[in-house]
Design a protein around this motif. Sequence first.
Motif, mmCIF file in Angstrom:
data_model
loop_
_atom_site.group_PDB
_atom_site.id
_atom_site.type_symbol
_atom_site.label_atom_id
_atom_site.label_comp_id
_atom_site.label_asym_id
_atom_site.label_seq_id
_atom_site.Cartn_x
_atom_site.Cartn_y
_atom_site.Cartn_z
ATOM 1 N N GLU A 84 0.818 -1.212 0.000
ATOM 2 C CA GLU A 84 0.000 0.000 0.000
ATOM 3 C C GLU A 84 0.853 1.263 0.000
ATOM 4 O OE1 GLU A 84 -3.887 -1.744 2.463
ATOM 5 O OE2 GLU A 84 -2.517 -0.319 3.410
ATOM 6 N N THR A 85 1.999 1.206 0.685
ATOM 7 C CA THR A 85 2.850 2.391 0.811
ATOM 8 C C THR A 85 3.674 2.633 -0.441
ATOM 9 O OG1 THR A 85 2.987 2.020 3.198
ATOM 10 C CG2 THR A 85 4.626 3.496 2.237
ATOM 11 N N ASP A 86 4.261 1.572 -0.981
ATOM 12 C CA ASP A 86 5.087 1.691 -2.193
ATOM 13 C C ASP A 86 5.146 0.329 -2.864
ATOM 14 O OD1 ASP A 86 6.956 2.023 -4.188
ATOM 15 O OD2 ASP A 86 8.421 3.074 -2.937
ATOM 16 N N ASP A 87 4.309 0.140 -3.867
ATOM 17 C CA ASP A 87 4.210 -1.186 -4.479
ATOM 18 C C ASP A 87 5.366 -1.504 -5.415
ATOM 19 O OD1 ASP A 87 3.619 0.326 -6.705
ATOM 20 O OD2 ASP A 87 1.587 -0.439 -6.961
ATOM 21 N N SER A 88 6.346 -0.588 -5.532
ATOM 22 C CA SER A 88 7.527 -0.874 -6.348
ATOM 23 C C SER A 88 8.611 -1.612 -5.566
ATOM 24 C CB SER A 88 8.109 0.429 -6.904
ATOM 25 O OG SER A 88 8.731 1.198 -5.869
ATOM 26 N N ILE A 89 8.455 -1.698 -4.246
ATOM 27 C CA ILE A 89 9.477 -2.332 -3.411
ATOM 28 C C ILE A 89 9.259 -3.847 -3.402
ATOM 29 C CG2 ILE A 89 10.341 -2.577 -1.049
ATOM 30 C CD1 ILE A 89 9.703 0.376 -0.649
ATOM 31 N N PRO A 90 10.279 -4.629 -3.765
ATOM 32 C CA PRO A 90 10.145 -6.093 -3.735
ATOM 33 C C PRO A 90 9.895 -6.599 -2.320
ATOM 34 C CG PRO A 90 12.061 -5.432 -5.030
ATOM 35 C CD PRO A 90 11.582 -4.207 -4.311
ATOM 36 N N VAL A 91 9.041 -7.606 -2.221
ATOM 37 C CA VAL A 91 8.714 -8.191 -0.916
ATOM 38 C C VAL A 91 8.830 -9.703 -0.983
ATOM 39 C CG1 VAL A 91 7.208 -6.299 -0.199
ATOM 40 C CG2 VAL A 91 6.240 -8.245 -1.447
ATOM 41 N N ALA A 92 9.030 -10.297 0.187
ATOM 42 C CA ALA A 92 9.098 -11.753 0.308
ATOM 43 C C ALA A 92 8.380 -12.172 1.576
ATOM 44 C CB ALA A 92 10.547 -12.231 0.351
ATOM 45 N N PHE A 93 7.492 -13.154 1.455
ATOM 46 C CA PHE A 93 6.893 -13.725 2.647
ATOM 47 C C PHE A 93 7.855 -14.760 3.222
ATOM 48 C CE2 PHE A 93 4.019 -16.747 4.893
ATOM 49 C CZ PHE A 93 3.602 -15.860 5.883
ATOM 50 N N LEU A 94 8.032 -14.714 4.535
ATOM 51 C CA LEU A 94 8.854 -15.701 5.236
ATOM 52 C C LEU A 94 7.971 -16.886 5.602
ATOM 53 C CD1 LEU A 94 10.968 -13.274 7.377
ATOM 54 C CD2 LEU A 94 11.956 -15.218 6.164
ATOM 55 N N PHE A 95 8.218 -18.021 4.951
ATOM 56 C CA PHE A 95 7.427 -19.219 5.210
ATOM 57 C C PHE A 95 7.756 -19.749 6.597
ATOM 58 C CE2 PHE A 95 5.904 -20.909 0.909
ATOM 59 C CZ PHE A 95 5.982 -19.667 0.293
ATOM 60 N N TRP A 96 6.723 -20.325 7.248
ATOM 61 C CA TRP A 96 6.935 -20.897 8.574
ATOM 62 C C TRP A 96 6.594 -22.380 8.574
ATOM 63 C CZ3 TRP A 96 9.961 -20.388 12.363
ATOM 64 C CH2 TRP A 96 9.673 -20.902 13.624
ATOM 65 N N ASP A 97 5.360 -22.752 8.904
ATOM 66 C CA ASP A 97 5.046 -24.165 9.091
ATOM 67 C C ASP A 97 4.131 -24.736 8.022
ATOM 68 O OD1 ASP A 97 2.783 -22.818 9.803
ATOM 69 O OD2 ASP A 97 2.573 -23.742 11.780
ATOM 70 N N SER A 98 3.787 -23.948 7.012
ATOM 71 C CA SER A 98 2.848 -24.416 6.000
ATOM 72 C C SER A 98 3.242 -23.887 4.631
ATOM 73 C CB SER A 98 1.425 -23.968 6.336
ATOM 74 O OG SER A 98 0.551 -24.182 5.247
ATOM 75 N N ILE A 99 3.516 -24.796 3.707
ATOM 76 C CA ILE A 99 3.798 -24.399 2.328
ATOM 77 C C ILE A 99 2.561 -23.767 1.701
ATOM 78 C CG2 ILE A 99 4.232 -25.316 0.015
ATOM 79 C CD1 ILE A 99 6.247 -27.225 1.250
ATOM 80 N N GLU A 100 1.385 -24.338 1.977
ATOM 81 C CA GLU A 100 0.147 -23.817 1.381
ATOM 82 C C GLU A 100 -0.112 -22.375 1.816
ATOM 83 O OE1 GLU A 100 -0.045 -28.210 1.376
ATOM 84 O OE2 GLU A 100 0.428 -26.711 2.903
ATOM 85 N N THR A 101 0.039 -22.106 3.125
ATOM 86 C CA THR A 101 -0.174 -20.741 3.608
ATOM 87 C C THR A 101 0.843 -19.792 2.995
ATOM 88 O OG1 THR A 101 -1.121 -21.495 5.706
ATOM 89 C CG2 THR A 101 -0.195 -19.273 5.663
ATOM 90 N N GLY A 102 2.091 -20.233 2.936
ATOM 91 C CA GLY A 102 3.129 -19.394 2.351
ATOM 92 C C GLY A 102 2.856 -19.043 0.907
ATOM 93 N N LEU A 103 2.435 -20.023 0.125
ATOM 94 C CA LEU A 103 2.142 -19.762 -1.281
ATOM 95 C C LEU A 103 0.896 -18.891 -1.440
ATOM 96 C CD1 LEU A 103 2.921 -23.215 -2.929
ATOM 97 C CD2 LEU A 103 4.185 -21.070 -3.217
ATOM 98 N N GLU A 104 -0.089 -19.097 -0.566
ATOM 99 C CA GLU A 104 -1.305 -18.274 -0.631
ATOM 100 C C GLU A 104 -0.975 -16.799 -0.440
ATOM 101 O OE1 GLU A 104 -5.479 -17.654 1.890
ATOM 102 O OE2 GLU A 104 -4.240 -19.446 2.229
ATOM 103 N N ILE A 105 -0.179 -16.504 0.587
ATOM 104 C CA ILE A 105 0.171 -15.107 0.861
ATOM 105 C C ILE A 105 1.111 -14.569 -0.210
ATOM 106 C CG2 ILE A 105 1.356 -13.594 2.505
ATOM 107 C CD1 ILE A 105 0.271 -15.441 4.734
ATOM 108 N N THR A 106 2.040 -15.391 -0.656
ATOM 109 C CA THR A 106 2.970 -14.980 -1.719
ATOM 110 C C THR A 106 2.204 -14.562 -2.965
ATOM 111 O OG1 THR A 106 4.772 -16.383 -0.907
ATOM 112 C CG2 THR A 106 4.794 -15.809 -3.250
ATOM 113 N N ARG A 107 1.218 -15.333 -3.352
ATOM 114 C CA ARG A 107 0.438 -15.022 -4.556
ATOM 115 C C ARG A 107 -0.495 -13.836 -4.332
ATOM 116 N NH1 ARG A 107 -0.340 -21.481 -5.183
ATOM 117 N NH2 ARG A 107 1.391 -21.874 -6.648
ATOM 118 N N ARG A 108 -1.012 -13.716 -3.127
ATOM 119 C CA ARG A 108 -1.932 -12.607 -2.834
ATOM 120 C C ARG A 108 -1.255 -11.260 -3.045
ATOM 121 N NH1 ARG A 108 -4.264 -13.653 2.680
ATOM 122 N NH2 ARG A 108 -5.453 -15.174 1.456
ATOM 123 N N TYR A 109 0.029 -11.181 -2.689
ATOM 124 C CA TYR A 109 0.759 -9.916 -2.809
ATOM 125 C C TYR A 109 1.761 -9.937 -3.956
ATOM 126 C CZ TYR A 109 -1.575 -9.194 1.554
ATOM 127 O OH TYR A 109 -2.561 -9.075 2.500
#
Length: 336
Positions: A237-262
């Motif tokens: 929301e603040t600056d969508d040009s900045i690359p981001v990475a979700f840090l996966f924890w205990d679930s590949i599915e959750t990690g991929l869901e959030i990764t794709r969402r953003y």
Amino acid sequence: MSRYIGRRSFVEGTAATLAGAGIAGTVSARQSGDAEGEDDEQNENGQGENGDAEGAMTDDPTLVAHRGFAGVYPENTELAVEAASFGGPGTDTVHRRADMIEVDVVPTADGTLVTFHDDGLAGRDGGERGLTDAEGLVFETDTDTVTSATVLGTEETVPTLETVLDSIPPSVGVNLEFKNPGSEALRFGESLSEDALATQKAVWRPYTERALSLASEYDNELLVSSFYEAALATVRETDDSIPVAFLFWDSIETGLEITRRYDCEALNVPRNMVQGTPLFDDEYYVEGGFSDVDLVEVAHDEDREVNVWTVETWYQAQELARAGVDGLIADYPTIL
């Protein structure tokens, strides 16, 4: 515009600091596999002692200094990021410069951003010594007290994020891990409902805006990572040009869901989530039992990079590189 000014003469000044702290020269060139004479170890068939063909690892992964190579230097300190940026002092170590430096970011009670991993100044998991000689939660403690606290028994103190960014040359990338915005009501490693996300974003937004405003004054390549969905949401929301990475924890599915969402540019995953290596499904921070998903293949199919934490040995680095990962978030500069 970068304000990097090389505030310390590192090679001269830091060698004495490290020697006094008893942490210099702890990893030998022989251990690193980069020792002089390495080429002589190739036999006449073009194979090394382990029987692997020369050139099996064709790609050179990005070397990311975890907390400024926390296995060698006092983590998240000015000394650590300078050492990681330029290579350490002495002649007994292989001093590869990091391609990128990862640091953790938290606020003090005054709102000043500092580079520090834990919520508590004295806390540390696993019964180790306190991380600093001070007490209290970072975000409930004034800036002067936090930045006067010495780290892991050395003379290094907790630095501000500005000090750290001043110490890293523009040619070295920076991975800011957004840790705690100053709240004990966080949602860790979760995919949030719409209502929960709105509540959490309100907690994160002032912190995110301060961090990105400061980072914008520097010319370093930037990546923001976090275990918290709302952190990534407020970065977008603040600056969508900045690359981001979700840090996966205990679930590949959750990690991929959030990764794709953003539409994250990268996945920062624990080393035991990488298929095609002997490390897959090992116990680590998070136990195994992961879904049958080849994250490297999936990420590359979706034009994302895979960075792996935390890499501690040359063997882990070798196996992860062979599996095709893009970045190694490492505690030691010698793993490659």
